[in-house]
Design an enzyme around this catalytic site. Structure first.
Site, PDB file in Angstrom:
ATOM      1  N   LYS A 297       0.859  -1.187   0.000  1.00  0.00           N
ATOM      2  CA  LYS A 297       0.000   0.000   0.000  1.00  0.00           C
ATOM      3  C   LYS A 297       0.888   1.227   0.000  1.00  0.00           C
ATOM      4  CE  LYS A 297      -3.613   2.470   2.487  1.00  0.00           C
ATOM      5  NZ  LYS A 297      -4.623   2.424   3.547  1.00  0.00           N
ATOM      6  N   ARG A 307     -10.668   9.997   1.570  1.00  0.00           N
ATOM      7  CA  ARG A 307     -10.494  10.660   2.862  1.00  0.00           C
ATOM      8  C   ARG A 307     -11.540  11.752   3.052  1.00  0.00           C
ATOM      9  NH1 ARG A 307      -3.837  10.938   2.931  1.00  0.00           N
ATOM     10  NH2 ARG A 307      -3.543   8.677   2.752  1.00  0.00           N
ATOM     11  N   LYS A 319       1.253  10.054   5.645  1.00  0.00           N
ATOM     12  CA  LYS A 319       1.300   8.646   6.065  1.00  0.00           C
ATOM     13  C   LYS A 319       2.574   7.958   5.585  1.00  0.00           C
ATOM     14  CE  LYS A 319      -3.725   8.136   6.554  1.00  0.00           C
ATOM     15  NZ  LYS A 319      -4.889   7.231   6.405  1.00  0.00           N
ATOM     16  N   GLU A 335       7.641  -6.805   1.716  1.00  0.00           N
ATOM     17  CA  GLU A 335       6.305  -6.896   2.326  1.00  0.00           C
ATOM     18  C   GLU A 335       5.627  -8.214   1.954  1.00  0.00           C
ATOM     19  OE1 GLU A 335       4.955  -4.979   4.491  1.00  0.00           O
ATOM     20  OE2 GLU A 335       5.965  -3.038   4.369  1.00  0.00           O
ATOM     21  N   LYS A 350      -2.228  -1.530  -3.812  1.00  0.00           N
ATOM     22  CA  LYS A 350      -3.052  -0.317  -3.790  1.00  0.00           C
ATOM     23  C   LYS A 350      -2.188   0.915  -3.915  1.00  0.00           C
ATOM     24  CE  LYS A 350      -6.131   1.983  -0.541  1.00  0.00           C
ATOM     25  NZ  LYS A 350      -6.614   1.984   0.803  1.00  0.00           N
ATOM     26  N   SER A 376     -10.175   5.498  -4.809  1.00  0.00           N
ATOM     27  CA  SER A 376     -11.130   6.579  -5.033  1.00  0.00           C
ATOM     28  C   SER A 376     -10.677   7.555  -6.121  1.00  0.00           C
ATOM     29  CB  SER A 376     -11.380   7.327  -3.723  1.00  0.00           C
ATOM     30  OG  SER A 376     -10.169   7.785  -3.156  1.00  0.00           O
ATOM     31  N   TYR A 415     -15.063   0.829  -6.867  1.00  0.00           N
ATOM     32  CA  TYR A 415     -16.334   1.544  -6.692  1.00  0.00           C
ATOM     33  C   TYR A 415     -17.225   1.378  -7.914  1.00  0.00           C
ATOM     34  CZ  TYR A 415     -13.522   3.397  -2.942  1.00  0.00           C
ATOM     35  OH  TYR A 415     -12.711   3.476  -1.836  1.00  0.00           O
TER      36      TYR A 415
HETATM   37  C1  PBG Z   1      -7.200   3.701   5.353  1.00  0.00           C
HETATM   38  C2  PBG Z   1      -7.697   3.436   3.988  1.00  0.00           C
HETATM   39  C3  PBG Z   1      -7.572   4.329   2.926  1.00  0.00           C
HETATM   40  C4  PBG Z   1      -8.172   3.754   1.842  1.00  0.00           C
HETATM   41  C5  PBG Z   1      -8.662   2.514   2.235  1.00  0.00           C
HETATM   42  N1  PBG Z   1      -8.339   2.323   3.575  1.00  0.00           N
HETATM   43  C6  PBG Z   1      -7.037   5.717   2.871  1.00  0.00           C
HETATM   44  C7  PBG Z   1      -5.714   5.992   3.416  1.00  0.00           C
HETATM   45  O1  PBG Z   1      -4.839   5.135   3.546  1.00  0.00           O
HETATM   46  O2  PBG Z   1      -5.538   7.152   3.774  1.00  0.00           O
HETATM   47  C8  PBG Z   1      -8.247   4.419   0.510  1.00  0.00           C
HETATM   48  C9  PBG Z   1      -9.213   3.895  -0.443  1.00  0.00           C
HETATM   49  C10 PBG Z   1      -9.482   4.781  -1.586  1.00  0.00           C
HETATM   50  O3  PBG Z   1      -8.846   5.830  -1.808  1.00  0.00           O
HETATM   51  O4  PBG Z   1     -10.383   4.423  -2.339  1.00  0.00           O
HETATM   52  N2  PBG Z   1      -6.901   2.666   6.160  1.00  0.00           N
END
Ligand code: PBG
Length: 429
Positions: A297, A307, A319, A335, A350, A376, A415
């Protein structure tokens, strides 16, 4: 012989009542996917090959001759008539006249017709591959999410059930839940995350009661519950505390498993959380609950709309001390081996489309199923391009999903799950 019949081979898609004609990639669900279709649209032309049928006015009327009589007629020189050798289709005048290239291989031969293209298609896309992420909140109504057209914060008692029912109607039977938690329940240690009567466990119980065979994935991370908007507990100097966070995540995973979750999905990127969650689940009797680890990730700007949807922006900083640097490739292998050793059942990459190389890397280095998350920002870009009529939303949607599969993803969190599944069902009828 070629006959016209009434279902679509050319792909078509019914969006907002408008039938859009498309024929991009032969994107269709595998024939094994059983899909209940709950809606209808006007039929279109399709070509199928039916050896047993004949032209009504053709030369093939039966004369009642035996095989031997037919053969004898031909041997005697009485060859029955058949259509003439087809003439060469004319090129437009002005076409250059050239000798043909001496090619031993012309790959276009295998792309010549819809039937050949369908026969040689290497990758398929099916509603069974999709996991549908759903945002839920405590409210009664569904609230539109501004940055994600078509997505809503669903009321957990009504909108959620309706959306799941629609998805199941087109073969999407897997969802992942993301809660919008009231600010008053957020805290530095995110303890609401393991409240057994919190929004997520409650919604899981309701869904399982109504749809026992629904596959429910959950998100394991503190950010929706953290007053700091981080995935872990933040120390006074800003450091995200790893092992203390993992302790909380184990409690969160157990609360979700107890409510009936099928797959818990740590998205937090703390070290060692997969092994700890596996041990915690097992010690509580949840050996049957799977772990989908967010293995690779990345600290991506493509998460922006998500968010906003959950109001889970980090209150300070970013992050980058736990999510991976988008510049890194080899690190994903580190990982991967950790998550495999710790007992992950599914490995997730991701974001999705900008990280196809990472999906392929994991595919080639692990035998575990691979998940891709079309996040997203990817969703919103395609939606925005469609709204502005800069791209064909439906085609780009299906192509991007197919590309994630081609890169090596078994399942895709998207989505678009419902919209794409509807298109695929439409094509397949
Ligand atoms: C947080 C989480 C995130 C997403 C899924 N779980 C956002 C982040 O890490 O800040 C993002 C999913 C998306 O953008 O569609 N645990």
């Amino acid at each position: 012989m070629i006959m016209a019949s009434t279902t679509a081979l050319n792909s078509g898609c019914n969006v907002g009542g408008v039938v859009v004609n498309r024929n991009p990639l032969f994107l269709r669900p595998s024939s094994s996917t059983l899909v209940k279709q709950s809606w209808r649209r006007s039929p279109k032309l399709r070509f199928t090959v039916r050896a047993s049928e004949t032209h009504a006015d053709g030369p093939t009327k039966k004369l009642g001759l035996s095989d031997a009589e037919c053969e004898a007629a031909v041997v005697a020189g009485n060859v029955p008539e058949a259509p003439p050798i087809p003439s060469k289709p004319a090129a437009p005048s002005g076409s250059p006249v050239v000798p043909s290239l001496p090619l031993s291989r012309r790959p276009r031969r295998n792309r010549k017709s819809p039937a050949l293209r369908a026969a040689f298609q290497e990758t398929t896309l099916s509603p069974a591959n999709f996991v549908y992420p759903l945002f839920i909140h405590e409210g009664e109504e569904d609230t539109p999410i501004g940055a994600m057209p078509g997505c809503y914060r669903l009321g957990w008692r009504h909108g959620l059930l309706e959306e799941v029912s629609k998805a199941r109607d087109v073969g999407v039977n897997s969802i992942v839940l993301f809660p919008k938690v009231p600010d008053a329940l957020k805290s530095p240690t995110g303890d609401e995350a393991y409240n057994e009567n919190g929004l997520v466990p409650r919604a899981i119980r309701l869904l399982k009661d109504k749809y026992p065979d629904l596959v429910i994935y959950t998100d394991v991370a503190l950010d929706p519950y953290s007053s700091d908007g981080h995935d872990g507990i933040v120390r006074e100097d800003g450091v995200i505390m790893n092992d203390e966070t993992v302790h909380q995540l184990c409690k969160q995973a157990i609360a979700q498993a107890r409510a009936g979750a099928d797959v818990v999905s740590p998205s937090d990127m703390m070290d060692g959380r997969v092994g700890a969650i596996r041990a915690a689940l097992d010690s509580e009797g949840f050996q049957h609950v799977s772990i989908m680890s967010y293995t690779a990730k990345y600290a991506s700007s493509f998460y922006g709309p998500f968010r906003d949807a959950l109001d889970s922006n980090p209150r300070f900083g970013d992050k980058k001390t736990y999510q991976m640097n988008p510049a890194n490739y080899r690190e994903a292998l580190i990982e991967t081996s950790e998550d495999e050793a710790e007992g992950a059942d599914i490995l997730l990459v991701k974001p999705g489309l900008p990280y196809l190389d990472i999906i392929r890397l994991l595919r080639d280095n692990s035998s575990l199923p691979i998940a891709a998350y079309q996040v997203s920002g990817e969703y919103s870009m395609i939606k925005a391009g469609g709204v502005l009529k800069m791209i064909d939303e439906e085609r780009v949607m299906l192509e991007s999903l197919m590309c994630l599969r081609r890169a090596g993803a078994d399942i895709i969190l998207t989505y678009f799950a419902l919209q794409a599944a509807r298109c695929l069902c439409d094509e397949n009828r």
